[in-house]
Design an enzyme around this catalytic site. Structure first.
Site, PDB file in Angstrom:
ATOM      1  N   LEU A  34     -26.817 -50.537   6.744  1.00  0.00           N
ATOM      2  CA  LEU A  34     -28.360 -50.863   6.385  1.00  0.00           C
ATOM      3  C   LEU A  34     -28.912 -50.407   5.216  1.00  0.00           C
ATOM      4  CD1 LEU A  34     -30.782 -52.103   9.673  1.00  0.00           C
ATOM      5  CD2 LEU A  34     -29.994 -53.721   7.810  1.00  0.00           C
ATOM      6  N   ASP A  35     -28.727 -49.143   5.034  1.00  0.00           N
ATOM      7  CA  ASP A  35     -29.847 -47.953   3.866  1.00  0.00           C
ATOM      8  C   ASP A  35     -28.662 -48.524   2.783  1.00  0.00           C
ATOM      9  OD1 ASP A  35     -31.820 -47.145   2.209  1.00  0.00           O
ATOM     10  OD2 ASP A  35     -30.121 -45.418   2.572  1.00  0.00           O
ATOM     11  N   ALA A  36     -27.311 -48.451   2.603  1.00  0.00           N
ATOM     12  CA  ALA A  36     -26.217 -49.494   1.796  1.00  0.00           C
ATOM     13  C   ALA A  36     -26.648 -50.166   1.115  1.00  0.00           C
ATOM     14  CB  ALA A  36     -24.561 -48.972   2.174  1.00  0.00           C
TER      15      ALA A  36
END
Length: 84
Positions: A59-61
């Site tokens: 998700l952070d990517a």
């Protein structure tokens, strides 16, 4: 030319805002589902936590890719060459 630069900056701001909103909603849903599943089956909490951190990294990517695209549009604008 100034119109293209202004439009690109506004589009980059919208891109970053949508990416941040999507990531925040994703983390909220992920955390809520993790807490629900850990409360239902506490013996699986450790394996669920590992899977949650893997998905959190993915998700952070998504937001990091959006930041990279926005920086590309702001500093190395490919649309300026179309005006010449």
């Amino acid at each position: 030319m100034e119109t293209v630069i202004t439009t690109t900056i506004i589009a980059s701001a919208i891109l970053l805002a949508v990416a941040a909103l999507g990531t925040a909603l994703g983390f909220a849903i992920l955390g809520g589902k993790f807490l629900e599943s850990s409360a239902r089956q506490p013996e699986l909490a450790s394996s669920l936590q590992i899977k949650m951190f893997i998905v959190a990294g993915l998700l952070d990517a998504i937001s990091m890719i959006a930041v990279g695209i926005a920086l590309l549009f702001i500093f190395a604008n490919p649309f300026i060459d179309l005006l010449k």
